[in-house]
Design a protein around this motif. Structure first.
Motif, short mmCIF file in Angstrom:
data_model
loop_
_atom_site.label_atom_id
_atom_site.label_comp_id
_atom_site.label_asym_id
_atom_site.label_seq_id
_atom_site.Cartn_x
_atom_site.Cartn_y
_atom_site.Cartn_z
N ASP A 1 1.26 -1.26 -0.30
CA ASP A 1 0.18 0.10 0.13
C ASP A 1 0.67 1.15 0.30
O ASP A 1 0.65 1.90 -0.89
CB ASP A 1 -1.11 -0.17 1.69
N ARG A 2 1.87 1.22 0.84
CA ARG A 2 2.45 2.81 0.65
C ARG A 2 3.15 3.38 -0.39
O ARG A 2 2.82 4.53 -1.15
CB ARG A 2 4.04 2.52 1.10
N PHE B 1 1.47 2.36 -3.20
CA PHE B 1 0.19 3.28 -3.86
C PHE B 1 -0.35 4.39 -3.73
O PHE B 1 -1.13 5.20 -4.41
CB PHE B 1 -0.72 1.78 -3.46
N VAL B 2 -0.03 5.10 -2.08
CA VAL B 2 -0.95 5.59 -1.19
C VAL B 2 0.25 7.68 -2.31
O VAL B 2 -0.47 8.34 -2.34
CB VAL B 2 -1.09 6.10 -0.02
N VAL B 3 1.20 6.73 -2.29
CA VAL B 3 1.45 8.40 -3.31
C VAL B 3 1.89 8.43 -4.62
O VAL B 3 2.85 9.17 -5.12
CB VAL B 3 3.47 8.05 -2.48
N GLY B 4 1.35 7.41 -5.46
CA GLY B 4 1.19 7.30 -6.70
C GLY B 4 2.91 6.35 -7.71
O GLY B 4 2.91 6.95 -8.48
N TYR C 1 3.01 1.08 -12.75
CA TYR C 1 1.42 -0.19 -13.99
C TYR C 1 2.30 0.04 -15.32
O TYR C 1 3.60 0.86 -15.62
CB TYR C 1 0.85 0.85 -13.73
#
Lengths: 163, 800
Positions: B20-21, B23-26, B30
């Motif tokens: 998650d770390r 992902f939450v900062v973009g 991908y």
């Protein structure tokens, strides 16, 4: 054409095709890849950024239209590299994501909400994120994260144990 | 098999999900975030016809645009690549990434345009002129099944991909001996998982090294194998990178046609080529639709509601090519009787081609539609007997003391306590109060109903449905692997060999290794080697990774722990069995050797190692699927999946009769997936699965008109649940460990989705039954609901 994009407090002078979307400009020209292309027709919210503090679809706007406006992307929320904003940390605490693709847009929508109303009702939270589709979570842990962040914001200026 | 530990240090505890770390900062990585120097972009030319002969493709105007590098059509591609792998033995249903000679569905790719930018490629695609001769087509699966139907693939001779009748047990006798019998039809509409990120691939051919590097938004078993075969490369000439974050999949991200096309283009041009679907291509042409299926069911039962036998005819509309569609009729055989003690089953599975887009694997692999049919059947039996729906289920459920339970189609259910979970869930709900609430809503003039569903999530996915439906396939393993090493400074590193699409595999592997080694999982690094450095695996399909990757990681770590104990025992002067291991230290007779000392010996002191030991600290485990060792019997019985999670849904719906819009007032699920490894992950999958199931029940459908044009091409037509459509969901937990897995875990990746459509359908039917209505097709969209309610009320008004 030349535009100035003010992103996360820094001005970027770039030369763009008039048809270039703000999303493509952020991702390709500025390499700020936190905003994502989901539907590219303004429904899913994966491309959400803040423009003058309010959530907007970067896929529905031309870069030229953003000239001179203040843009905040997910890359602008953490104070320094390695840190998380209180809201980002709350998303980690409740596991408010799975694949992470909608997450930047979701966090920015929630960030704008908490700026406007630091103690939002559940209904208001649901309303604020209703323009951001999440296919993984069913929204439950996202709502919990925003509620947790609001509680922590409310307690931020109080002595430990006072709340 | 290791005995499940009695209590856990890290497993089942409330720990953060490490992925998650980023992902939450973009900072997810991908496919759209990955670029290569000199990369070219692809746009596609799509067929406007459901069926047409391709007379000519004129690319001259497109190629005249500066910055356009190539336009490739099916004729060129088919000469250079092998047809895509076909799981069934249907050699004349040939599928290539681009249409060859004829198009078989509206949206099928006819040509690919490669240019310096995506925008330029799209501009050029509009300049490609294709001349077609429209051909007759067929959309309806019953029509397609008829011997005189227009064949989608004339060389195949018919539209039938699969047509097989299984008889498991004494069906005719049980029907003859039963007091009651009823029949009905339900239809599952064509929908899919529609991840927010479309499929994308970046292919990079190295003409000097002879290696094709592939980065893709992929969730697919045997991906590198299939690329190599199609492109006529040795498998070690394909390097799939697993360190790509996948933006949602839930089964469908299997872009083999995209990959073969991009790989071919990269080799042709000796440049990196990236192909990312736009949303239209994803929905219309990405070959990623889900099951499109009708069920005709006859059920034989006693007056007391006990079901004896079932006949099920399942007809699936596979679309224009075989894809994975036929196999999605195969997997549900492993839970064809749901959680019930039904004695015999006749299952007629039919898969036909039509001129619609191609099906791909969707969450549950056909199990959710089947569960919808079975649960509708249980509601009908209750109604016919005048019995409570819960009571009828209770009378038919397998009892806790009957496990392992062998079902007629050959699968043995591992464990469960269905009655206990239903009791616990109904106690949480307050069943009588919920009924009273429904009745109070009705008294207010609303249509209100309660739906329930009890169903299984078969998990631990292997490929038993492949040998079952294709005797030429003799696969009996669907392994998963993990490698653990401790470096020279004592840090633990774990290698997993797959991409992930949100399942938290890094957290899973670290937790399992931490549990075995008794060290904090947060100290463990998880890496994803590319396919050339990987151990064999089969990717996260069929709710298998908690069981298979969790198991492989735990076994590998235990092997490593045994090595450490043996090394320490030699220094301590004892037999390894006499030494004790505790949180990384090994003790004997009052002496303790610390972690770092053991690491020092392993990495530096060969002279102190036990005889025959290799230096360093490393262990791997390639795990075989529990129970999956035998081929199917001649009469079509097979152990499909090893583990069986159970879920019980209760939902209260209220419908404003003027608007027809259903509102889910209460949603409770009882869930038992054995030992939970990470509670946050399981909770998220369950809630997400329910949301997805609500979409399948009420909103989502790929609709084709009579001319074969797909009408739902945007998110304004294909509606997915937003935060406003998904209610707050209450989860009631139960843990019945599986005896077949290292921690007692079962799968949860498909949870929620497997029962939600059945439960929501049941609630709508309960709500509208006072009007004499029945809804027998999903999705039950607002328009259909409001029209039917309006007609019924008008009729009612006339009669009174």
């Amino acid at each position: 054409m030349k535009v100035v994009l003010s992103v996360n407090g820094a001005d970027h002078h770039i030369d763009v095709e008039p048809r270039l979307t703000l999303l493509d400009a952020l991702r390709d020209a500025l390499r700020l890849t936190g905003a994502h292309a989901g539907c590219e027709h303004g429904v899913c919210g994966a491309c959400t950024v803040l423009i003058d503090g309010r959530p907007a679809r970067a896929c529905l706007m031309f870069a030229a239209q953003a000239d001179g406006l203040s843009i905040t992307t997910i890359e602008g929320l953490a104070s320094v590299p390695g840190e998380l904003s209180l809201l980002q940390d709350a998303f980690c605490e409740t596991h408010a994501m799975q694949c992470g693709y909608c997450t930047p847009g979701m966090i920015l929508s929630a960030h704008a909400l908490l700026r406007e109303d630091p103690a939002p009702s559940r209904e208001k939270i649901i309303d604020a994120i209703s323009g951001n589709i999440c296919r993984c979570t069913g929204y439950g842990q996202i709502v919990e994260a925003i509620e947790l962040a609001a509680r922590r914001l409310a307690g931020a200026n109080q002595k430990e144990g006072a709340a | 098999m290791s005995a499940p530990p009695k209590s856990f240090r890290y497993v089942s505890s409330d720990r953060r999900v490490r992925e998650d770390r980023r992902f939450v900062v973009g900072k997810g990585r991908y496919i759209g975030d990955l670029a290569a120097e000199g990369m070219l972009h692809v746009a596609l030319v799509a067929s406007q016809h459901p069926a047409a002969r391709i007379i000519s493709v004129d690319a001259s105007r497109a190629l005249a645009l500066p910055g356009v590098h190539a336009v490739v059509d099916g004729a060129e591609l088919a000469a250079a690549v092998e047809p895509l792998m076909n799981g069934l033995d249907t050699p004349h249903v040939r599928r290539y990434p681009l249409a060859v000679g004829a198009t078989r569905y509206m949206g099928e790719w006819v040509a690919a345009v490669v240019a310096d930018t995506r925008a330029l490629a799209e501009d050029a695609a509009e300049l490609v002129e294709v001349e077609y001769e429209p051909l007759p087509f067929v959309l309806d699966p019953e029509e397609a099944y008829k011997p005189d139907s227009v064949p989608v693939h004339p060389a195949h001779g018919s539209n039938v991909l699969l047509d097989r009748v299984f008889n498991w047990g004494e069906v005719d006798t049980h029907f003859a001996d039963s007091a009651r019998e009823l029949s009905f039809r339900v239809v599952w509409g064509r929908n899919s998982t529609v991840p927010l990120e479309t499929f994308g691939v970046l292919a990079q051919w190295d003409p000097w090294g002879g290696v094709l590097d592939v980065r893709a938004s992929i969730q697919m078993p045997k991906y590198a194998d299939q690329i190599a075969r199609a492109l006529r490369l040795p498998m070690n000439g394909v390097r799939v990178h697993h360190d790509v974050d996948v933006g949602g999949s839930y089964g469908v991200k299997r872009g083999i046609k995209h990959t073969v096309l991009a790989g071919y283009l990269s080799r042709k041009l000796s440049r990196p080529v990236r192909l990312i679907e736009d949303r239209l291509e994803n929905m219309r042409s990405g070959d990623a639709h889900g099951p499109d299926r009708s069920f005709d069911i006859s059920v034989a039962f006693n007056q007391d509601g006990v079901v004896n036998s079932m006949k099920m005819r399942a007809l699936d509309n596979a679309g224009a090519y075989a894809g994975r569609a036929p196999f999605q009729l195969g997997k549900p055989i492993g839970a064809i009787v749901g959680p019930y003690r039904i004695k015999s089953v006749r299952y007629h599975a039919i898969s036909v081609t039509t001129n619609k887009a191609v099906e791909e694997a969707v969450r549950g692999f056909g199990q959710s539609p089947t569960n919808y049919a079975i649960e509708t059947m249980m509601d009908r039996v209750a109604e016919a007997c005048g019995l409570d729906r819960v009571e009828v289920r209770r009378r038919n459920l397998v009892r806790a003391d009957e496990f392992p339970w062998l079902i007629p189609s050959g699968t043995r259910y591992d464990s469960g306590d269905y009655h206990a979970l239903i009791d616990k869930t109904l106690a949480h709900v307050g069943w009588d109060a919920l009924m009273a609430e429904r009745d109070a809503l009705r008294a207010q003039g609303l249509l209100a109903g309660i739906g329930i569903a009890a169903c299984l999530e078969p998990s631990g996915g292997n490929s038993s449905f492949e040998p079952l439906l294709n005797p030429k396939n003799t696969t009996t393993t669907w392994m998963e692997s993990c490698r653990v090493n401790i470096d020279a400074l004592g840090c633990v590193n774990v290698a997993i060999h797959t991409t992930s699409s949100g399942q938290g595999h890094e957290t899973l592997a670290a937790t399992a290794v931490g549990e075995a080694l008794e060290i904090d999982p947060d100290l463990i690094r998880v890496a994803r080697p590319d396919s050339l450095s990987s151990l064999p695996g089969n990717s996260p399909v069929g709710s298998r990774m908690a069981i298979m990757l969790g198991g492989a990681a735990f076994h590998a770590a235990n092997k490593l722990k045994a090595k450490m104990i043996a090394i320490a025992a030699k220094r301590l002067g004892c037999a390894p069995e006499a030494a004790s291991y505790h949180e990384g230290s090994v003790s004997f007779g009052g002496q303790t050797l610390a972690w770092q000392q053991i690491v020092e010996i392993a990495h530096r002191h060969y002279h102190e190692l036990p005889s025959g030991f290799e230096p360093g600290l490393e262990a791997s485990h390639i795990m075989q699927t529990p129970t999956g060792e035998a081929l199917p019997t001649a009469d079509g019985r097979v152990q499909m999946y090893p583990c069986h999670s159970f879920e019980f849904h209760v939902v209260l719906v209220a419908i404003d009769p003027e608007l027809g819009k259903p509102e889910l007032r209460r949603y409770v699920i009882g869930h038992d997936c054995g030992t939970v490894i990470n509670p946050h992950i399981v909770k998220g999958m369950t809630l997400g699965g329910i949301a997805h199931g609500i979409g399948a029940a009420l909103l989502e459908e790929f609709v084709y008109d009579a001319d074969g044009q797909m009408m739902s091409q945007t998110f304004m037509d294909y509606l997915m649940p937003s935060s406003k459509e998904v209610p707050r969901v209450e989860i009631v937990h139960q843990c019945t460990p599986s005896p077949l897995t290292v921690f007692g875990q079962k799968g949860s990746g498909e949870s929620g989705y497997l029962g939600a459509p059945a439960a929501v359908s049941g609630a709508i039917n309960d709500a509208t039954s006072p009007l004499g209505l029945r809804f027998e097709k999903l999705p039950i969209r607002i328009a259909a609901l409001s029209d039917a309610v309006a007609r019924a009320r008008l009729q009612e008004g006339k009669q009174t």
